[in-house]
Design a protein around this motif. Structure first.
Motif, PDB file in Angstrom:
ATOM      1  N   GLU A  56       3.296 -14.647   9.461  1.00 52.77           N
ATOM      2  CA  GLU A  56       3.352 -13.079   9.240  1.00 52.77           C
ATOM      3  C   GLU A  56       2.533 -13.196   7.921  1.00 52.77           C
ATOM      4  OE1 GLU A  56       8.459 -12.291   9.325  1.00 52.77           O
ATOM      5  OE2 GLU A  56       7.461 -13.523   7.402  1.00 52.77           O
ATOM      6  N   ALA A  57       2.568 -11.909   7.695  1.00 51.56           N
ATOM      7  CA  ALA A  57       1.125 -11.636   6.603  1.00 51.56           C
ATOM      8  C   ALA A  57       2.527 -10.614   5.692  1.00 51.56           C
ATOM      9  CB  ALA A  57       0.734 -10.511   6.985  1.00 51.56           C
ATOM     10  N   ILE A  58       1.554 -10.551   4.442  1.00 46.95           N
ATOM     11  CA  ILE A  58       2.277 -10.248   2.962  1.00 46.95           C
ATOM     12  C   ILE A  58       1.423  -8.835   3.089  1.00 46.95           C
ATOM     13  CG2 ILE A  58       2.903 -10.084   0.597  1.00 46.95           C
ATOM     14  CD1 ILE A  58       2.880 -13.265   1.087  1.00 46.95           C
ATOM     15  N   LEU A  59       2.543  -8.242   2.864  1.00 48.47           N
ATOM     16  CA  LEU A  59       1.580  -6.679   2.244  1.00 48.47           C
ATOM     17  C   LEU A  59       1.795  -6.756   0.855  1.00 48.47           C
ATOM     18  CD1 LEU A  59       2.472  -4.262   5.853  1.00 48.47           C
ATOM     19  CD2 LEU A  59       0.208  -6.084   4.667  1.00 48.47           C
ATOM     20  N   LEU A  60       0.977  -5.934   0.236  1.00 47.57           N
ATOM     21  CA  LEU A  60       1.292  -6.200  -1.004  1.00 47.57           C
ATOM     22  C   LEU A  60       0.481  -4.393  -1.295  1.00 47.57           C
ATOM     23  CD1 LEU A  60       0.158  -9.084  -2.845  1.00 47.57           C
ATOM     24  CD2 LEU A  60       2.132  -8.041  -3.004  1.00 47.57           C
ATOM     25  N   ALA A  61       1.178  -3.146  -0.933  1.00 48.27           N
ATOM     26  CA  ALA A  61       1.123  -2.146  -0.865  1.00 48.27           C
ATOM     27  C   ALA A  61       0.842  -1.653  -2.783  1.00 48.27           C
ATOM     28  CB  ALA A  61       1.648  -1.290   0.328  1.00 48.27           C
ATOM     29  N   LYS A  62      -0.438  -0.302  -2.439  1.00 46.99           N
ATOM     30  CA  LYS A  62       0.248   0.310  -4.127  1.00 46.99           C
ATOM     31  C   LYS A  62       0.014   1.207  -4.517  1.00 46.99           C
ATOM     32  CE  LYS A  62      -2.884  -3.267  -4.741  1.00 46.99           C
ATOM     33  NZ  LYS A  62      -2.730  -4.414  -3.757  1.00 46.99           N
ATOM     34  N   THR A  63       1.493   2.150  -5.175  1.00 45.91           N
ATOM     35  CA  THR A  63       1.581   3.845  -4.523  1.00 45.91           C
ATOM     36  C   THR A  63       1.532   3.841  -5.996  1.00 45.91           C
ATOM     37  OG1 THR A  63       2.708   5.071  -3.448  1.00 45.91           O
ATOM     38  CG2 THR A  63       3.496   3.051  -4.195  1.00 45.91           C
ATOM     39  N   THR A  64       3.092   4.626  -6.405  1.00 47.17           N
ATOM     40  CA  THR A  64       3.203   5.596  -7.209  1.00 47.17           C
ATOM     41  C   THR A  64       4.461   5.533  -7.092  1.00 47.17           C
ATOM     42  OG1 THR A  64       3.335   7.631  -6.400  1.00 47.17           O
ATOM     43  CG2 THR A  64       1.427   7.294  -7.950  1.00 47.17           C
ATOM     44  N   ASP A  65       5.697   5.687  -8.175  1.00 46.95           N
ATOM     45  CA  ASP A  65       6.879   5.893  -8.455  1.00 46.95           C
ATOM     46  C   ASP A  65       7.424   7.243  -7.740  1.00 46.95           C
ATOM     47  OD1 ASP A  65       9.374   4.637 -10.050  1.00 46.95           O
ATOM     48  OD2 ASP A  65       9.322   6.941 -10.859  1.00 46.95           O
ATOM     49  N   GLY A  66       6.425   7.715  -7.929  1.00 50.64           N
ATOM     50  CA  GLY A  66       6.927   9.307  -6.749  1.00 50.64           C
ATOM     51  C   GLY A  66       6.808   9.098  -4.944  1.00 50.64           C
ATOM     52  N   ARG A  67       6.363   8.449  -4.721  1.00 52.26           N
ATOM     53  CA  ARG A  67       5.758   8.402  -3.319  1.00 52.26           C
ATOM     54  C   ARG A  67       6.493   6.881  -3.236  1.00 52.26           C
ATOM     55  NH1 ARG A  67       4.133  11.580   0.030  1.00 52.26           N
ATOM     56  NH2 ARG A  67       2.581  10.298   0.464  1.00 52.26           N
ATOM     57  N   TYR A  68       7.300   6.697  -4.115  1.00 50.35           N
ATOM     58  CA  TYR A  68       8.109   4.957  -3.323  1.00 50.35           C
ATOM     59  C   TYR A  68       9.032   4.723  -2.747  1.00 50.35           C
ATOM     60  CZ  TYR A  68      11.108   0.896  -3.861  1.00 50.35           C
ATOM     61  OH  TYR A  68      12.099  -0.326  -4.244  1.00 50.35           O
ATOM     62  N   ASP A  69       9.443   6.385  -2.527  1.00 48.63           N
ATOM     63  CA  ASP A  69      11.057   6.705  -2.163  1.00 48.63           C
ATOM     64  C   ASP A  69      10.290   7.044  -0.597  1.00 48.63           C
ATOM     65  OD1 ASP A  69      13.524   5.817  -3.762  1.00 48.63           O
ATOM     66  OD2 ASP A  69      12.907   7.778  -4.433  1.00 48.63           O
ATOM     67  N   GLU A  70       9.711   7.532  -0.427  1.00 47.06           N
ATOM     68  CA  GLU A  70       9.001   8.051   0.701  1.00 47.06           C
ATOM     69  C   GLU A  70       8.588   6.438   1.336  1.00 47.06           C
ATOM     70  OE1 GLU A  70       6.385  11.170   2.940  1.00 47.06           O
ATOM     71  OE2 GLU A  70       6.936  11.514   0.919  1.00 47.06           O
ATOM     72  N   MET A  71       7.393   6.051   0.728  1.00 49.99           N
ATOM     73  CA  MET A  71       7.011   4.540   1.529  1.00 49.99           C
ATOM     74  C   MET A  71       8.134   3.905   2.224  1.00 49.99           C
ATOM     75  SD  MET A  71       4.964   1.644   0.113  1.00 49.99           S
ATOM     76  CE  MET A  71       3.615   2.546  -0.547  1.00 49.99           C
ATOM     77  N   VAL A  72       9.322   3.435   1.358  1.00 45.94           N
ATOM     78  CA  VAL A  72      10.395   2.913   1.584  1.00 45.94           C
ATOM     79  C   VAL A  72      10.874   3.607   2.979  1.00 45.94           C
ATOM     80  CG1 VAL A  72      12.451   1.876   1.282  1.00 45.94           C
ATOM     81  CG2 VAL A  72      10.923   1.923  -0.059  1.00 45.94           C
ATOM     82  N   ASP A  73      11.182   4.482   3.109  1.00 49.42           N
ATOM     83  CA  ASP A  73      11.450   5.256   4.112  1.00 49.42           C
ATOM     84  C   ASP A  73      10.903   5.262   5.036  1.00 49.42           C
ATOM     85  OD1 ASP A  73      13.442   5.689   2.891  1.00 49.42           O
ATOM     86  OD2 ASP A  73      13.345   8.395   2.330  1.00 49.42           O
ATOM     87  N   ARG A  74       9.491   5.518   5.339  1.00 44.93           N
ATOM     88  CA  ARG A  74       8.430   4.887   6.777  1.00 44.93           C
ATOM     89  C   ARG A  74       8.599   3.987   6.607  1.00 44.93           C
ATOM     90  NH1 ARG A  74       9.247   9.745   5.526  1.00 44.93           N
ATOM     91  NH2 ARG A  74      10.749   8.902   6.426  1.00 44.93           N
ATOM     92  N   VAL A  75       8.346   2.966   5.840  1.00 46.08           N
ATOM     93  CA  VAL A  75       7.801   1.131   6.530  1.00 46.08           C
ATOM     94  C   VAL A  75       9.583   0.780   7.084  1.00 46.08           C
ATOM     95  CG1 VAL A  75       7.721  -1.028   5.909  1.00 46.08           C
ATOM     96  CG2 VAL A  75       6.609   0.663   4.797  1.00 46.08           C
ATOM     97  N   GLY A  76      10.838   1.596   5.940  1.00 46.36           N
ATOM     98  CA  GLY A  76      11.316   1.082   7.761  1.00 46.36           C
ATOM     99  C   GLY A  76      11.530   1.768   9.123  1.00 46.36           C
ATOM    100  N   GLU A  77      11.325   3.120   9.024  1.00 50.08           N
ATOM    101  CA  GLU A  77      11.241   3.719  10.333  1.00 50.08           C
ATOM    102  C   GLU A  77       9.786   2.533  11.289  1.00 50.08           C
ATOM    103  OE1 GLU A  77      10.336   7.186  10.363  1.00 50.08           O
ATOM    104  OE2 GLU A  77      11.466   7.986   8.884  1.00 50.08           O
ATOM    105  N   TRP A  78       9.274   2.261  10.712  1.00 54.10           N
ATOM    106  CA  TRP A  78       7.566   2.104  11.373  1.00 54.10           C
ATOM    107  C   TRP A  78       7.790  -0.078  11.900  1.00 54.10           C
ATOM    108  CZ3 TRP A  78       3.751   4.338   7.801  1.00 54.10           C
ATOM    109  CH2 TRP A  78       4.137   6.016   8.219  1.00 54.10           C
TER     110      TRP A  78
END
Length: 110
Positions: A56-78
């Motif tokens: 596998e690969a580990i992704l270490l994605a840097k974001t902000t608190d304000g974008r975190y929930d949307e990132m989780v939603d999109r990663v879950g979809e994709w």
């Protein structure tokens, strides 16, 4: 750059190696992540009662608190897995210029 940026949020995601670059680029293209480190690994885990090992690969994605929930939603979809590993890692003492850059990079109007 923001005058007083909040510390970045690091999101830990495991993904099949063949999907890693595409997912990392998509997160940055969509401004959900300022940057994503892709690190090859081997994961050993229990699934459907069996112990399995996968490259596998580990992704270490840097974001902000304000974008975190949307990132989780999109990663879950994709993500190709039924149950993707998506974890929020605590970040303390981030370098202020990096925090500012990260905040600016994920702004929707940037």
């Amino acid at each position: 750059m923001p005058d007083d940026p909040s510390p970045p949020v690091t999101v830990y995601v495991t993904v099949p190696r063949e999907d890693a670059s595409h997912l990392a680029r998509r997160l940055v293209d969509e401004r959900l992540a300022a940057c994503v480190n892709v690190v090859d690994c081997q994961s050993v885990y229990r699934w459907d009662g069996d112990v399995t090992a996968d490259d596998e690969a580990i992704l270490l994605a840097k974001t902000t608190d304000g974008r975190y929930d949307e990132m989780v939603d999109r990663v879950g979809e994709w993500h190709p897995y039924d149950v993707p590993c998506i974890e929020r890692l605590p970040v303390d003492g981030a370098h202020e210029p990096f925090s500012a850059w990260c905040s600016e990079a994920v702004e929707r109007d940037g």
